[in-house]
Scaffold this active site. Structure first.
Site, PDB file in Angstrom:
ATOM      1  N   LYS A   1       0.841  -1.205   0.000  1.00 20.63           N
ATOM      2  CA  LYS A   1       0.000   0.000   0.000  1.00 20.63           C
ATOM      3  C   LYS A   1       0.873   1.252   0.000  1.00 20.63           C
ATOM      4  O   LYS A   1       1.986   1.221   0.505  1.00 20.63           O
ATOM      5  CB  LYS A   1      -0.855   0.025   1.281  1.00 20.63           C
ATOM      6  CG  LYS A   1      -1.970  -0.985   1.336  1.00 20.63           C
ATOM      7  CD  LYS A   1      -2.731  -0.856   2.653  1.00 20.63           C
ATOM      8  CE  LYS A   1      -3.853  -1.864   2.755  1.00 20.63           C
ATOM      9  NZ  LYS A   1      -4.942  -1.634   1.785  1.00 20.63           N
TER      10      LYS A   1
ATOM     11  N   ARG B   1     -10.445 -11.446   1.842  1.00 24.96           N
ATOM     12  CA  ARG B   1     -11.329 -12.451   1.242  1.00 24.96           C
ATOM     13  C   ARG B   1     -10.662 -13.819   1.212  1.00 24.96           C
ATOM     14  O   ARG B   1     -11.343 -14.846   1.199  1.00 24.96           O
ATOM     15  CB  ARG B   1     -11.771 -11.998  -0.151  1.00 24.96           C
ATOM     16  CG  ARG B   1     -10.656 -11.773  -1.108  1.00 24.96           C
ATOM     17  CD  ARG B   1     -11.047 -10.849  -2.247  1.00 24.96           C
ATOM     18  NE  ARG B   1     -10.934  -9.442  -1.890  1.00 24.96           N
ATOM     19  CZ  ARG B   1     -11.183  -8.435  -2.728  1.00 24.96           C
ATOM     20  NH1 ARG B   1     -11.578  -8.682  -3.945  1.00 24.96           N
ATOM     21  NH2 ARG B   1     -11.047  -7.198  -2.323  1.00 24.96           N
TER      22      ARG B   1
HETATM   23  N1  BES Z   1      -8.006  -3.876   4.526  1.00 27.91           N
HETATM   24  C1  BES Z   1      -8.233  -3.427   3.210  1.00 27.91           C
HETATM   25  C2  BES Z   1      -9.540  -2.662   3.049  1.00 27.91           C
HETATM   26  C3  BES Z   1      -9.652  -1.352   3.794  1.00 27.91           C
HETATM   27  C4  BES Z   1      -9.434  -0.156   3.153  1.00 27.91           C
HETATM   28  C5  BES Z   1     -10.023  -1.350   5.119  1.00 27.91           C
HETATM   29  C6  BES Z   1      -9.562   1.031   3.831  1.00 27.91           C
HETATM   30  C7  BES Z   1     -10.146  -0.168   5.796  1.00 27.91           C
HETATM   31  C8  BES Z   1      -9.930   1.022   5.173  1.00 27.91           C
HETATM   32  C9  BES Z   1      -8.268  -4.593   2.232  1.00 27.91           C
HETATM   33  O1  BES Z   1      -7.498  -5.684   2.586  1.00 27.91           O
HETATM   34  C10 BES Z   1      -7.735  -4.063   0.945  1.00 27.91           C
HETATM   35  O2  BES Z   1      -6.590  -3.771   0.902  1.00 27.91           O
HETATM   36  N2  BES Z   1      -8.612  -3.909  -0.046  1.00 27.91           N
HETATM   37  C11 BES Z   1      -8.239  -3.364  -1.284  1.00 27.91           C
HETATM   38  C12 BES Z   1      -8.160  -4.453  -2.290  1.00 27.91           C
HETATM   39  C13 BES Z   1      -7.608  -4.086  -3.634  1.00 27.91           C
HETATM   40  C14 BES Z   1      -6.452  -3.142  -3.611  1.00 27.91           C
HETATM   41  C15 BES Z   1      -7.168  -5.344  -4.320  1.00 27.91           C
HETATM   42  C16 BES Z   1      -9.270  -2.309  -1.620  1.00 27.91           C
HETATM   43  O3  BES Z   1     -10.461  -2.564  -1.441  1.00 27.91           O
HETATM   44  O4  BES Z   1      -8.893  -1.211  -1.998  1.00 27.91           O
HETATM   45 ZN    ZN Z   2      -5.480  -5.510   1.905  1.00 30.18          ZN
END
Ligand code: BES
Ligand code: ZN
Ligand code: ZN
Length: 505
Positions: free
Chosen positions: A280, A354
């Site tokens: 990230k 997931r």
């Molecule tokens: N933990 C994150 C989702 C999340 C985002 C939780 C912001 C709380 C606040 C999840 O594991 C994730 O990274 N999701 C991504 C997936 C994508 C980049 C493949 C998302 O939804 O942006």
């Molecule tokens: Zn994630």
């Protein structure tokens, strides 16, 4: 913890520090005990309202000082807004406003005057009265790792003055318990990820189980390997901290013995989500210490259910892992074999929630529950769709989705359904594997849920995406502080109450 006392009947001694009077818009005339108090204050309250033209809009407060011997030192007017606009969420906010204002003014004790016009059906009504006390207690939550001695601030004692002692007493108890268990979630989410590791999550679950008489089982790396939970293992590989798979059981065997509903609650327990190899950006990455909020809510709800002695059997399942980019971490293009035997191609290692949930949901099915509910900070897309006040709800059973959304309306925690139809089943199919873990940003809250849906079989299932609601960016909402919100505890207790009420009819 604020000590709360109930005083009945309403009587003033003149020794009160500050008496809080909630007022509704359009109902500025003081009646009943408030009128009596006004007399003791030599009409100081009514004349203040008149001369300042005080309008009790929600969020408005006024503190008036008195010197008369029979009058309290202060009276605080608490704006409640219009009765027609009253919801449990607004009531929670009103409780938060009262508590916050008193705290900021340095009061150590207060008296809440909750007469019939407030507690009765023409005011708040029995059902949601607890929300006021929940908000009151939540607004006093603090979390700090600052050095130096933290001074004790805020209220220590609240005296609730009401003639309707039975109703009010029950509401105080419920509100305080919900706030306490939401506080438990807030603590786990706010604590740094170095402190809340998968192993620590298991320790927390163990001690919660001991305190509440729950059964607790913790599986470590070896046992997870033995079960071949390939998805949990895949995500865990990126971190030197080993995974844990925790099961908690409340009222074990009562579904079979007494016919109470059997529920499986599954919570995403990613103790830190760096994204893994699909790392990230730095912005907001610190908040990913709270990517185990779903697991924390599930833990807390089992505790609260035990405290309330809810007539349901609950199995809580918490897959706990840290998502990190170690040398042997999973990579985009890898294909993993899940606990169910189905294969998933990793498109992004950041879509890890997931993955671990797919194993946990397959495992949940083995308990043959009446319903499975999972809570997860699953997708950033749910924030785009619904913002930070409303959780996304999806699933395969319209009845259980309806029940959850209806339950949410009785709490201060909103939830809204997003659709899954068969077209999404196509989108999640893999090219060389059964599925892929990411299929683009379009509708990605739904595609994530659709993938989970492939692992629940035909069991009624509801998925709650709390990625938008688990965290507050600021302290604008009066019962929230910046950081963890504890969202989900109130909602899930309301859901379980509804389930219990229907099945025992
Ligand atoms: N933990 C994150 C989702 C999340 C985002 C939780 C912001 C709380 C606040 C999840 O594991 C994730 O990274 N999701 C991504 C997936 C994508 C980049 C493949 C998302 O939804 O942006
Ligand atoms: Zn994630
Ligand atoms: Zn995540």
């Amino acid at each position: 913890m604020i000590k709360t006392i109930l005083r009945k009947p309403v009587q003033f001694t003149g020794n009160e520090d500050v008496v809080v009077i909630p007022l509704f818009e359009g109902r500025r005339d003081l009646k009943g005990p408030a009128k009596k108090l006004d007399v003791l204050c030599r009409s100081g309250i009514s004349s203040y309202i008149k001369t300042t033209n005080f309008k009790p809009a929600l969020g408005k407060t006024a503190i008036i000082g008195f010197t008369q011997s029979k009058a309290p030192t202060h009276v605080m007017l608490l704006g409640m807004g219009k009765t027609s606009r009253l919801t449990p969420e607004i009531l929670t906010a009103a409780g938060g406003n009262a508590s916050r204002t008193l705290k900021s003014r340095g009061f150590k004790s207060c008296h809440l005057l909750l007469d019939e016009s407030f507690t009765g059906e023409s005011g708040v009504g029995n059902e949601s009265l607890y929300s006021f006390f929940k908000g009151f207690a939540l607004a006093h939550y603090t979390f700090s790792l600052k050095s130096g001695r933290a001074g004790v601030s805020g209220l220590r004692k609240v005296t609730v003055m009401s003639d309707d002692a039975g109703t009010v007493d029950a509401a105080i108890k419920k509100g305080k318990i919900i706030a306490e268990y939401a506080g438990f979630v807030r603590d786990l989410v706010n604590r740094p990820a170095d402190d809340v590791t998968p192993a620590m999550m298991a320790e927390e679950a163990r001690s919660l189980a001991t305190d509440h008489g729950l059964e607790c089982r913790v599986m470590d790396l070896k046992q997870i390997e033995k079960l071949k939970m390939g998805a949990v293992l895949a995500v865990a590989r990126g971190s030197r901290r080993e995974p844990r798979f925790v099961s908690l059981h409340y009222n074990k065997g009562t579904a079979a013995r007494n016919g109470v509903p059997k529920v499986c609650l599954v919570g995403k327990g990613v103790t830190f989500d760096s994204g893994g190899i699909s790392i990230k950006p730095w912005q907001g990455m610190n908040e990913m210490k709270g990517d185990m909020a779903g697991a924390a809510v599930v833990m807390s709800v089992l505790g609260a259910a035990a405290k309330f002695e809810l007539p349901v059997e609950i199995i809580g399942l918490l897959p706990c892992v840290e998502n990190m980019p170690d040398g042997i971490a999973i990579k985009p293009g890898d294909v993993i074999t899940t606990y169910s035997g189905k294969t998933i191609e990793i498109i992004s290692t950041d879509a890890e929630g997931r993955l671990i949930l797919s194993d946990a949901l397959t495992y949940a099915n083995e308990f043959k529950p009446d319903v499975i509910v999972d809570l997860a900070t699953l997708t950033g897309a749910v924030i785009i769709a619904l913002g930070t006040r409303i959780a996304g709800v999806l699933g395969n059973s319209q009845d259980e989705i309806d029940r959850l959304v209806a339950a949410s309306r009785t709490t201060g925690e909103s939830a809204w359904q997003l659709p899954i139809d068969d077209s999404f089943k196509e989108i999640i199919k893999g090219d060389i594997s059964d599925y892929k873990n990411f299929s683009g940003r379009d509708g990605s809250t739904i595609t994530a849920a659709a993938l989970l849906g492939e692992f629940v079989g035909s069991t009624p299932w509801v998925h709650v995406d709390i990625a938008g609601t688990f965290w507050a960016q600021n302290a604008k909402v009066p019962y929230q502080s910046k950081g963890a919100t504890g969202f989900g505890v109130d909602l899930m207790i309301a859901y379980l109450e509804s389930l219990a009420a229907e099945k025992t009819k």
